[in-house]
Design an enzyme around this catalytic site. Sequence first.
Site, PDB file in Angstrom:
ATOM      1  N   LYS A  52       0.844  -1.198   0.000  1.00 30.16           N
ATOM      2  CA  LYS A  52       0.000   0.000   0.000  1.00 30.16           C
ATOM      3  C   LYS A  52       0.884   1.256   0.000  1.00 30.16           C
ATOM      4  O   LYS A  52       0.639   2.205  -0.735  1.00 30.16           O
ATOM      5  CB  LYS A  52      -0.917   0.003   1.233  1.00 30.16           C
ATOM      6  CG  LYS A  52      -2.083  -0.961   1.086  1.00 30.16           C
ATOM      7  CD  LYS A  52      -2.843  -1.197   2.379  1.00 30.16           C
ATOM      8  CE  LYS A  52      -3.905  -2.277   2.172  1.00 30.16           C
ATOM      9  NZ  LYS A  52      -4.605  -2.686   3.374  1.00 30.16           N
ATOM     10  N   GLN A  96      -4.930  -1.453   9.540  1.00 29.78           N
ATOM     11  CA  GLN A  96      -4.822  -2.766   8.896  1.00 29.78           C
ATOM     12  C   GLN A  96      -5.446  -3.848   9.787  1.00 29.78           C
ATOM     13  O   GLN A  96      -5.111  -3.963  10.966  1.00 29.78           O
ATOM     14  CB  GLN A  96      -3.332  -3.075   8.629  1.00 29.78           C
ATOM     15  CG  GLN A  96      -3.084  -4.375   7.903  1.00 29.78           C
ATOM     16  CD  GLN A  96      -3.676  -4.400   6.487  1.00 29.78           C
ATOM     17  OE1 GLN A  96      -3.573  -3.432   5.737  1.00 29.78           O
ATOM     18  NE2 GLN A  96      -4.331  -5.501   6.146  1.00 29.78           N
ATOM     19  N   ASP A 119     -11.350   2.804   3.941  1.00 26.23           N
ATOM     20  CA  ASP A 119     -11.769   1.410   3.795  1.00 26.23           C
ATOM     21  C   ASP A 119     -13.281   1.304   3.595  1.00 26.23           C
ATOM     22  O   ASP A 119     -13.791   0.249   3.231  1.00 26.23           O
ATOM     23  CB  ASP A 119     -11.388   0.611   5.060  1.00 26.23           C
ATOM     24  CG  ASP A 119     -10.185  -0.285   4.819  1.00 26.23           C
ATOM     25  OD1 ASP A 119      -9.898  -0.580   3.640  1.00 26.23           O
ATOM     26  OD2 ASP A 119      -9.538  -0.686   5.803  1.00 26.23           O
TER      27      ASP A 119
END
Length: 281
Positions: A52, A96, A119
């Site tokens: 990422k 995460q 997200d």
Amino acid sequence: MILIDGKKIAAELREELKKEVSNLKVKHNKVPGLTVILIGDLTPSQIYVRNKEKSANEVGLKSEVIKYPDSVEENIILDKIQKLNKDETVSGILVQLPLPKHIDRQKVIETIDPSKDVDGFHPMNVGNLSSGYESSVPCTPLGCYLLIKKIEPNLNGKKAVIVGRSNLNGKPMTQLLLKENCTVTITHSKTKDLKAECLEADIIVAAVGIPELVKGDWVKKGSIVIDVGINKIDKGIVGDVDFKEVSKNAKAITPVPGGVGPMTIACLLKNTIDCFKRSQI
Ligand code: NAD
């Protein structure tokens, strides 16, 4: 049969995003920023976060990874998120997953400012998506949606069958296709006759986690098949679709690996840029 090349389509999307970041820099004299919080030392999480960060740097985003040991207390994480919520240089925040057991995942998700929730997991974004309003959309289903639109720009009236009802994949996928006027059936582990449901579909999205669940004779001729699954078995990594057999009937299909996977990170970058743009209005 069209092999949907997610690697190539993701690279094209990253190229577009790079141009967009450079235009935003000229217009606003700053670039969107992505902050990722990584807790613990799980190898897959470390690899995801490294990828990422690399992709964010490539398109010119300001990128930061904040690492904590597995033993970090929940309130330290929540305090950090609150500080990042107020930080104007941070457009997007991602924690995460998975988290260590002593940290409440829902509390963490709900502490992120919905306008920085890249997200798309915050209940506010989930609600906005299902109401048809503008929102951050979870990256993997967003990537699937963009792949489907590449093959079939007009989805009006198409019959879509989603296999799997997770909050991460199946449910947001359903909302995205409903918005495109598809007739959507969402199936799951208690569905009575999955084969019969799939045989009705113009579009199948499989997000289950069972190797090669969707068989060749479950798919009607000319359908689009998107395989989200990533399953490690003896012969290597396979999806939730029996690729070899389903390819004989499908009009277009994603391979695993190289289909949906590469789109997920590209969509994270897109979400970060979209959060930045909304914050500048
Ligand atoms: P999950 O475990 O949260 O949900 C699985 C869903 O499948 C559930 O809704 C369950 O009801 C359904 N299901 C289980 N058995 C079934 C059966 N026999 N028939 C029909 N439905 C059944 O999974 P998830 O987080 O949505 O992930 C699904 C897969 O996608 C996994 O293989 C995961 O590794 C992969 N994944 C890939 C990406 C990517 O970027 N490509 C991202 C996230 C997840």
